[in-house]
Design an enzyme around this catalytic site. Structure first.
Site, PDB file in Angstrom:
ATOM      1  N   ASP A   1       0.902  -1.148   0.217  1.00 12.43           N
ATOM      2  CA  ASP A   1      -0.022   0.038  -0.025  1.00 12.43           C
ATOM      3  C   ASP A   1       0.992   1.123   0.028  1.00 12.43           C
ATOM      4  O   ASP A   1       0.160   2.394  -0.271  1.00 12.43           O
ATOM      5  CB  ASP A   1      -0.878   0.016   1.326  1.00 12.43           C
ATOM      6  CG  ASP A   1      -2.092  -1.013   1.332  1.00 12.43           C
ATOM      7  OD1 ASP A   1      -2.405  -1.173   0.088  1.00 12.43           O
ATOM      8  OD2 ASP A   1      -2.512  -1.399   2.467  1.00 12.43           O
TER       9      ASP A   1
HETATM   10  C1  GLC Z   1      -1.410  -4.177   5.044  1.00 11.05           C
HETATM   11  C2  GLC Z   1      -2.441  -4.089   4.647  1.00 11.05           C
HETATM   12  C3  GLC Z   1      -2.567  -5.089   3.385  1.00 11.05           C
HETATM   13  C4  GLC Z   1      -1.586  -4.637   2.573  1.00 11.05           C
HETATM   14  C5  GLC Z   1      -0.158  -4.874   3.331  1.00 11.05           C
HETATM   15  C6  GLC Z   1       1.151  -4.064   2.470  1.00 11.05           C
HETATM   16  O1  GLC Z   1      -1.218  -5.443   5.804  1.00 11.05           O
HETATM   17  O2  GLC Z   1      -3.711  -4.878   5.282  1.00 11.05           O
HETATM   18  O3  GLC Z   1      -3.883  -4.850   2.620  1.00 11.05           O
HETATM   19  O4  GLC Z   1      -1.302  -5.710   1.350  1.00 11.05           O
HETATM   20  O5  GLC Z   1      -0.371  -3.907   4.336  1.00 11.05           O
HETATM   21  O6  GLC Z   1       1.013  -2.798   2.532  1.00 11.05           O
END
Ligand code: GLC
Length: 777
Positions: A466
């Protein structure tokens, strides 16, 4: 320092001192009416949807922490002293305290001045209310005149509006009706009324929070409790509560039981009737027993006996419990997730189903997958989150979401044998419908239709990470992680086509796979795989750079995808050991920097040594465990698994902060100023993937379309392990003999018959209900 211990017999984690470094929570309910409760009775309740049907408030990031909650105060009417059996919110030091978080319930016991109260909080299966059942006893040797106050703070159902808008404050009605405090949010849409009551005789009540607490006070010192009575308030604006005051006398040595109910009903008139039925003593006992038995059943589908007690504790109880919780609640709501902008995530819950398949009924798994496939678009990509109460989805435009579905659907069919599912029609979010298989194929096509200038899938809004969009401000960035996900997805589809005779599609799937193979040199950096190409076409995750040289995920996924030659895989995994492996676990990136300076290829958002930026991101640790097991490096797989095992944090819980009975999303690594602090516990993809990693790769028990694979990669120090697993209605008692050579299983003995290799067909054991399997390595 520790705050508690595991009681494995009772399947409970027992907290023995209440001042945990963060609220240590538990989940009640199973996806319908549900609640979160901390070891100090802080927490909130919601009905099916934490965003649109929030029943009680919780002040995230507020001070005092962990407020409000499901509170009981006991007031000694002779001395005027009062306390809470959960320590907070009154905060008075107790003579005794114990909190037992169990499977779907929490028991908190507190004693003060000879009065002991134990409150069990639970939600009966399938009901839309919660019960707090209090046993209160008098050990003081004299008669006690007490008053019991109970308190919840109602939320206007839309949580975000309740927090930020003015008008919900003027649009509700809360008053005492038919023996219950009843909250009407006066909201359009499906009617839902909250109510709160007790089976104790109610002497006075409050519906107005500020009358119960008093101006400039907190839950620690409510004016009602201090005075010894409530003011019988009603309210139609500002802040509503359910506050009850009930006299209770206890003779010396006497014990009494009192119960409280908080719930919802479809009509305001029916609340009283529903509440009274819920408080029926016999029903309550039966409901608690049903809940206990349902967990007994859920946890019976897989049982583990390894030589490591920490591993057994996690696998038999807490890890599976967490898998079920993430299956129910995705990343929706926890102590860290506020329940307003995550909903049920496509990417997240497609992964969550993996850890629940062995225990949750197939229809439920299918229902969840269908719901997610229903927010996929016709062109193949997907919306990101779904809200159960509104049926609306949000987000989208990511490069990874849609690809997660391939492995999940294939895993579902391997688990259940339900191949007909591939032909079931599911609507697309933007209109039309397609068979499940078409949804999967469209996902692959979307990615193939969205390649960048290096021929690698475009990163789009983001991929699994993210926090990576900053490498893609101008568009055109490409994701190597998605590249390996794509390769994995088509390999899954090829196997599926072969298995079910879909001959005409094999060539297409293989052509995508061949395409991916042709790009391996593009994504190889010499000693490891790149992570991405930025929007300027630069390599990201390369040895050429000062920072962000190596990123973990492409290394593990290169192996998991099965795309790469063995030597390249081993070189990449050795680089992980050399550069990312630490005593706390494997770091997500190295060297991390918090600087944001695209001219120097520094794109990080979050502080150095945290989460995706060089923290111990547990979710990514699961994949490296799988990768090492797949490469037969059993000791490394075990080492990585052991390092992040929550129960290993029990003795340093003060440094780690988060609960030692569940995985958190990540922990600060040695690249951080304050290593070891763990956060974002409970709702993380770590739960399901680590369960896959341990059960299917370390212990090696993997369902296949028409058989079972037993291909363990246990560490040499274990010698043996025993697992019981239900699979397609058969109970398999699997005995694993030391398999430390890393070369996989030589042969299996299935009900006395020797089978070479690590796989046997279900047809060979047809008609049997219990089968003994022994694997020899
Ligand atoms: C968090 C989020 C997930 C994402 C991960 C990496 O765990 O919940 O959706 O893929 O971060 O950013």
């Amino acid at each position: 320092m520790r705050y508690g211990y595991f009681d494995n017999e009772a399947r409970e984690y027992v907290i023995t001192r209440p001042d945990t470094p963060a609220p240590w929570i538990n989940y009640l309910g199973n996806g319908g009416y549900s609640a979160i409760i901390s070891n100090c009775a802080g927490g909130l309740s919601f009905h099916k949807d934490a965003c649109y049907r929030r029943i009680t408030r919780y002040r995230f990031s507020g001070v005092p922490m962990d407020r409000p909650g499901k509170y009981i105060y006991i007031r000694d009417m002779d001395s005027g002293e009062y306390w809470s059996p959960s320590w907070q919110p009154a905060g008075k030091s107790l003579d005794e305290y114990e909190c037992r978080h169990g499977m779907g319930y929490t028991k908190i016991k507190g004693a003060y001045s000879g009065i002991s109260a134990e409150v069990t909080y639970f939600i009966p299966l399938g009901r839309d209310y919660e019960l707090w059942v209090m046993k209160i006893s008098n050990h003081s040797g004299r008669k006690r005149n007490l008053k019991v106050f109970s308190y919840v703070e109602f939320s206007w159902h839309e949580a975000l509006r309740d927090t930020i808008c003015d008008w919900p404050r003027r649009l509700f009605d809360c008053r005492f009706i038919d023996g219950f405090v009843s909250f009407d949010p006066m909201r359009e849409g499906e009617p839902l009324f909250s109510y709160f009551g007790t089976d104790l005789p109610i002497e006075s009540y409050d519906s107005c929070r500020d009358r119960f607490l008093g101006a400039y006070r907190t839950e620690t010192n409510p004016i009602a409790v201090e005075k010894g009575f409530c003011s019988n308030s009603s309210i139609v604006s500002d802040n509503a509560c359910g506050g009850l005051c009930c006299p209770l006398t206890l003779e010396a040595g006497e014990e009494k039981t009192a119960a409280f109910v908080l719930g919802v009903s479809g009509t305001r008139e029916s609340s009283g009737e529903k509440g009274r039925a819920a408080l029926d003593r016999k029903a309550m006992e039966r409901d608690f027993e049903e809940l206990r038995q349902s967990w007994e059943r859920l946890l019976s589908h897989m049982r583990f006996d390894t030589p490591d007690e920490d591993v057994n504790t996690m696998l038999n109880v807490w890890h599976q419990y967490q898998c079920k919780t993430t299956f129910d609640w995705s990343r929706f709501i926890s102590y860290y997730e506020r329940g307003v902008d995550r909903g049920i995530g496509f990417r997240d819950t497609m992964q969550d189903v993996l850890g629940a398949m062995h225990m949750v009924a197939p229809e439920k798994i299918k229902e969840r997958i269908n719901l997610l496939l229903g927010i996929q678009l016709q062109r193949g990509d997907a919306m990101s989150v779904y809200y159960p109460a509104t049926g609306k989805a949000h987000g989208g435009g990511r490069s990874d979401d849609h690809l997660w579905s391939v492995y999940s659907v294939c895993s579902y069919i391997r688990e259940t044998g339900d191949a007909a599912y591939l032909q079931e029609k599911i609507p697309y979010y933007d209109g039309g419908e397609g068979a499940v298989l078409e949804h999967l194929e469209n996902a692959v096509r979307f990615t193939m239709n969205n390649l960048g200038s290096n021929g690698i899938p475009l990163l789009l809004n983001c991929d699994w990470n993210d926090t990576i969009p900053s490498i893609n401000k101008r568009g055109g960035a490409e994701s190597v992680f998605v590249f390996f996900q794509l390769a994995h997805a088509v390999s899954e589809l090829t196997t599926l086509y072969r298995q079910f005779g879909v001959a005409d599609k094999i060539a297409w799937a293989e052509s995508v796979r061949d395409y991916c193979k042709s790009k391996l040199d593009t994504v190889w950096d010499g000693d490891w795989f790149l992570r991405a190409f930025t929007d300027k076409g630069e390599k990201y995750g390369s040895h050429e750079d000062e920072y962000n040289k190596i990123v973990l995920n492409p290394q593990s996924w290169a192996v998991i995808s099965g795309l790469c030659p063995k030597e390249k895989c081993l070189t990449a995994l050795d680089s992980v050991r050399r550069l990312l492996n630490t005593e706390l676990g494997v770091m997500s990136i190295w060297p991390a920097t918090s600087e944001f300076n695209p001219d120097k290829k520094l794109y990080c958002w979050n502080p150095k040594g945290t989460g995706e930026n060089g923290g111990i991101f547990n979710h990514t640790n699961t994949w490296i465990v799988i990768a090492e097991a797949m490469m037969g490096r059993n000791e490394y797989a075990w080492e990585y698994y052991r390092k992040v095992l929550p129960s290993k944090r029990n003795d340093i819980a003060d440094q780690c902060m988060a609960e030692p009975y569940v995985y958190g999303s990540s922990m600060n690594s040695i690249q951080h100023e304050f290593p070891r602090i763990a956060g974002n516990s409970w709702l993380t993809g770590t739960a399901s993937w680590m369960f896959v990693a341990v059960s299917q790769y370390i212990l090696g028990i993997r369902p296949d379309y028409d058989g079972l694979i037993v291909d363990p990669h246990i560490p040499a120090e274990w010698g043996h392990a025993e697992v019981e697993r239900e699979f397609r209605g058969v109970k398999f008692r699997i005995s694993i003999r030391n398999n430390d050579r890393g070369n996989g299983t030589r042969f299996l003995i299935v009900d006395g018959e020797r089978i070479d290799g690590s796989r046997f067909f279900l047809s060979s054991i047809a008609g049997r209900k219990t089968v003994d399997v022994m694997s020899e390595g």
